[in-house]
Design a protein around this motif. Structure first.
Motif, PDB file in Angstrom:
ATOM      1  N   ARG A  99       7.370 -18.796  -6.755  1.00 21.46           N
ATOM      2  CA  ARG A  99       6.891 -17.415  -6.882  1.00 21.46           C
ATOM      3  C   ARG A  99       5.729 -17.331  -7.870  1.00 21.46           C
ATOM      4  N   GLU A 100       5.835 -18.085  -8.978  1.00 17.99           N
ATOM      5  CA  GLU A 100       4.759 -18.072  -9.967  1.00 17.99           C
ATOM      6  C   GLU A 100       3.465 -18.617  -9.372  1.00 17.99           C
TER       7      GLU A 100
ATOM      8  N   GLY B  25      12.631 -23.480  -7.646  1.00 20.10           N
ATOM      9  CA  GLY B  25      13.123 -22.230  -8.205  1.00 20.10           C
ATOM     10  C   GLY B  25      12.049 -21.157  -8.270  1.00 20.10           C
ATOM     11  N   ASN B  26      11.897 -20.550  -9.455  1.00 22.65           N
ATOM     12  CA  ASN B  26      10.933 -19.475  -9.640  1.00 22.65           C
ATOM     13  C   ASN B  26       9.491 -19.971  -9.688  1.00 22.65           C
ATOM     14  N   GLU B  27       9.307 -21.288  -9.746  1.00 23.65           N
ATOM     15  CA  GLU B  27       7.947 -21.840  -9.804  1.00 23.65           C
ATOM     16  C   GLU B  27       7.159 -21.511  -8.539  1.00 23.65           C
TER      17      GLU B  27
ATOM     18  N   GLN C   5      10.897 -12.429  -0.898  1.00 25.01           N
ATOM     19  CA  GLN C   5      11.187 -13.857  -0.952  1.00 25.01           C
ATOM     20  C   GLN C   5      12.549 -14.101  -0.331  1.00 25.01           C
TER      21      GLN C   5
END
Length: 384
Positions: free
Chosen positions: A308-309, A304-306, A366
């Motif tokens: 991007r982090e 998921g957003n991990e 993304q």
């Protein structure tokens, strides 16, 4: 042609004999017209009856222009004598639910002055649309009084009053009616214009259960069940409650508190996992070797957003970052960062070369892409 409606004279009639007046194919089924029928046609929120006519399996019944059409799976010879048999369990369940709706709607109208402006018997529940707001506490009280009507075993009377009598009579109706008006009355609870079928006494309803109440178009939508369906629903839900109580090692009356505690524990664990995942991410980003201004990494752990982090953490040490998820070559997620504002330009190349999709800002985009990671990495290091 006037059809003899046997269900109006006797809602308990289950079998009958009739003559086939017409049989027409409509797409993949046949609609059958009889000179007399015990099958109730869909109307007033009540589903049409189903059952058997001769060898034909009847799946539904509708009325059009005064004609009652039975929709079956085979042709019947016009003029032939046939024996009809309705699905009694289905019919009686509809009778119980329809009468239960009368009691609930009548009580709401009598206590609060609201009208039932929508009624539907669905496969999951019976729904009533009420044109006024009710609290859950008020609906709970309505349910209690409705079951009191069942306990009292009141006669359910069906009659067609003379016009002059009807004009002086107060009754519920969703629309203006012409001609003869069929009235269903449950003394002390409801008087309503209705074409449906009902038991002879309220005791046959057995049980009324309100399932839910939700705000709907300035009023409320009530979901309910009555009769055998309400009892079956209770039995199924009780079985689920017992199973849940065993899983939680709690008494059936204490499972709400047990579930609340479990949800809190899960929430605490999720928070701890997020913190641990972030620490792992930070250490991994610190350990990542970056020899130039750009870095391309394949990451299997972060979802998921991990991803991007993680890419943002790497961008603290590199001008350009391409973080690609692991998995099959045919479908990968990616995050592309270019602190100089060229992310969209590189993204266009990704779309051309690797079937990429996505969007974002000049600094970060993304989306998804395909391809072998080594090929992706080689291209990025050459063009970044």
């Amino acid at each position: 042609m006037k059809i003899e409606r046997l269900y109006e004279a006797d809602p308990y009639i289950r079998e009958f004999d009739a003559r086939v007046m017409a049989c027409e194919q409509v797409k993949d089924q046949y609609r059958i017209l009889l000179d007399r029928t015990a099958f109730f046609p869909e109307g007033g929120g009540q589903p049409g009856d189903r059952g058997m006519i001769g060898e034909a399996l009847i799946k539904d019944t509708h009325e059009k222009d005064g004609m009652i059409w039975h929709y079956g799976d085979r042709m019947l010879n016009v003029g032939s004598e046939v024996h009809g048999k309705i699905d009694w369990d289905f019919r009686f369940s509809n009778m119980q639910n329809h009468a239960g709706e009368h009691i609930v709607s009548g009580l709401i109208h009598g206590k609060y002055g609201y009208d039932n402006v929508g009624f539907h018997m669905g496969s999951e529940a019976v729904t009533l649309d009420i044109n006024g707001e009710l609290t859950k506490e008020q609906v709970k009280e309505i349910e209690k009084e409705a079951n009191g009507a069942i306990e009292a075993n009141i006669p359910i009377q069906v009659f067609i009053p003379e016009k002059r009598v009807l004009e002086q009579m107060e009754y519920r109706s969703k629309k203006e009616l012409d001609g003869d008006v069929r009235i269903v009355e449950i003394s002390g609870y409801d008087r309503c214009a209705c074409c449906g079928t009902h038991p002879l006494r309220t005791g046959e309803i057995r049980l009324i259960k309100i399932l839910s109440v939700q705000n709907y178009k300035g009023g409320v939508r009530i979901a309910m069940l009555a009769g055998n369906r309400a009892l079956e629903d209770y039995m199924d839900k009780h079985e689920s409650v017992v199973d849940i109580s065993h899983l939680l090692s709690s008494k059936t009356g204490e499972i709400t508190g047990a579930v609340e505690r479990l949800l809190k524990e899960i929430g605490d664990l999720k928070y701890t996992m997020v913190q641990m995942k972030r620490e792992i991410m930070e250490k991994k980003a610190e350990a990542q070797e970056i020899t130039g201004k750009a870095v391309c990494v394949e990451e299997n752990e972060f979802k998921g957003n991990e991803l991007r982090e993680y890419a943002n953490m790497l961008s603290e040490r590199a001008e350009k970052v391409l973080a690609v998820s692991g998995g099959t070559d045919s479908q990968r997620r990616y995050v592309l960062i270019d602190k100089r504002g060229g992310a969209k330009t590189l993204g266009q190349e990704i779309q051309k070369l690797f079937g990429g999709k996505g969007g974002g800002s000049p600094q970060m985009i993304q989306g998804t892409m395909s391809g072998n990671f080594e090929e992706i990495k080689g291209w990025f290091e050459q063009h970044a």
